[in-house]
Design a protein around this motif. Structure first.
Motif, PDB file in Angstrom:
ATOM      1  N   LEU A 141       0.865  -1.178   0.000  1.00 17.76           N
ATOM      2  CA  LEU A 141       0.000   0.000   0.000  1.00 17.76           C
ATOM      3  C   LEU A 141       0.898   1.222   0.000  1.00 17.76           C
ATOM      4  O   LEU A 141       1.847   1.298   0.785  1.00 17.76           O
ATOM      5  CB  LEU A 141      -0.905   0.009   1.241  1.00 17.76           C
ATOM      6  CG  LEU A 141      -1.846  -1.179   1.408  1.00 17.76           C
ATOM      7  CD1 LEU A 141      -2.457  -1.171   2.805  1.00 17.76           C
ATOM      8  CD2 LEU A 141      -2.930  -1.136   0.355  1.00 17.76           C
ATOM      9  N   TYR A 191      -7.049   4.888   6.818  1.00 15.34           N
ATOM     10  CA  TYR A 191      -7.546   4.040   5.747  1.00 15.34           C
ATOM     11  C   TYR A 191      -7.742   2.630   6.292  1.00 15.34           C
ATOM     12  O   TYR A 191      -6.891   2.127   7.027  1.00 15.34           O
ATOM     13  CB  TYR A 191      -6.556   3.978   4.582  1.00 15.34           C
ATOM     14  CG  TYR A 191      -6.461   5.246   3.788  1.00 15.34           C
ATOM     15  CD1 TYR A 191      -7.370   5.515   2.767  1.00 15.34           C
ATOM     16  CD2 TYR A 191      -5.465   6.184   4.037  1.00 15.34           C
ATOM     17  CE1 TYR A 191      -7.277   6.675   2.013  1.00 15.34           C
ATOM     18  CE2 TYR A 191      -5.370   7.350   3.290  1.00 15.34           C
ATOM     19  CZ  TYR A 191      -6.278   7.586   2.286  1.00 15.34           C
ATOM     20  OH  TYR A 191      -6.184   8.742   1.550  1.00 15.34           O
ATOM     21  N   TYR A 245      -8.570  -1.310   4.931  1.00 15.78           N
ATOM     22  CA  TYR A 245      -8.592  -2.176   3.759  1.00 15.78           C
ATOM     23  C   TYR A 245      -9.011  -3.589   4.142  1.00 15.78           C
ATOM     24  O   TYR A 245      -8.726  -4.050   5.250  1.00 15.78           O
ATOM     25  CB  TYR A 245      -7.191  -2.260   3.127  1.00 15.78           C
ATOM     26  CG  TYR A 245      -6.697  -0.965   2.569  1.00 15.78           C
ATOM     27  CD1 TYR A 245      -6.933  -0.623   1.246  1.00 15.78           C
ATOM     28  CD2 TYR A 245      -5.988  -0.068   3.361  1.00 15.78           C
ATOM     29  CE1 TYR A 245      -6.472   0.580   0.726  1.00 15.78           C
ATOM     30  CE2 TYR A 245      -5.524   1.130   2.850  1.00 15.78           C
ATOM     31  CZ  TYR A 245      -5.767   1.454   1.538  1.00 15.78           C
ATOM     32  OH  TYR A 245      -5.323   2.644   1.027  1.00 15.78           O
ATOM     33  N   SER A 271      -8.531  -4.245  -0.983  1.00 17.00           N
ATOM     34  CA  SER A 271      -9.470  -3.239  -1.498  1.00 17.00           C
ATOM     35  C   SER A 271      -9.854  -2.292  -0.358  1.00 17.00           C
ATOM     36  O   SER A 271      -9.928  -2.693   0.806  1.00 17.00           O
ATOM     37  CB  SER A 271     -10.712  -3.906  -2.090  1.00 17.00           C
ATOM     38  OG  SER A 271     -11.417  -4.635  -1.101  1.00 17.00           O
ATOM     39  N   LEU A 272     -10.085  -1.035  -0.703  1.00 15.14           N
ATOM     40  CA  LEU A 272     -10.413  -0.021   0.287  1.00 15.14           C
ATOM     41  C   LEU A 272     -11.796  -0.279   0.887  1.00 15.14           C
ATOM     42  O   LEU A 272     -12.776  -0.413   0.164  1.00 15.14           O
ATOM     43  CB  LEU A 272     -10.367   1.372  -0.345  1.00 15.14           C
ATOM     44  CG  LEU A 272     -10.582   2.553   0.602  1.00 15.14           C
ATOM     45  CD1 LEU A 272      -9.474   2.636   1.645  1.00 15.14           C
ATOM     46  CD2 LEU A 272     -10.655   3.848  -0.191  1.00 15.14           C
TER      47      LEU A 272
END
Length: 116
Positions: free
Chosen positions: A36, A61, A63, A69-70
């Motif tokens: 990332l 963030y 994931y 994937s976010l």
């Protein structure tokens, strides 16, 4: 639970990796299985068996660990120490981080998709 995955971030006086990258390492395979990258320095990383959370200075963030994937992007107030906590024993993830309002804490209950 036990896990063979590690999240590695570069730093220190002679860093081996960049401080804005998170490397996902599988110690069972022994190889990198994901990466990332961010525009800011990564201040903290928290791993769960199903998710990875990354704290930057003004946001967090989240994931999905399976495919990176976010799942969520959370804006915070100035967070120079990367304050972040993620539950490990609860079935559905609970995340706590600074709120956008200075002095307040934001708690995300992902099972009920609720913010407290």
């Amino acid at each position: 639970f036990r896990c063979n995955l590690m999240a590695l971030v570069g730093g220190g006086p002679t860093p081996h990796g960049a401080p804005h990258r998170v490397l996902i390492w599988d110690d069972h395979l022994p190889k990198e299985i994901g990466e990332l990258s961010f525009r800011q320095t990564v201040l903290r990383v928290k791993l769960r068996k199903d998710a990875i959370a990354v704290a930057l200075r003004d946001r967090v963030y989240v994931y999905h660990l399976a495919d990176l994937s976010l799942r969520d992007k959370i804006y915070t107030s100035d967070n120079p120490h990367g304050l972040l906590s993620v539950s490990t024993q609860v079935q559905e993830m609970v995340l706590a981080c600074p709120s956008v309002t200075t002095g307040h804490v934001r708690v995300e209950l992902y099972g009920s998709r609720k913010t407290v």
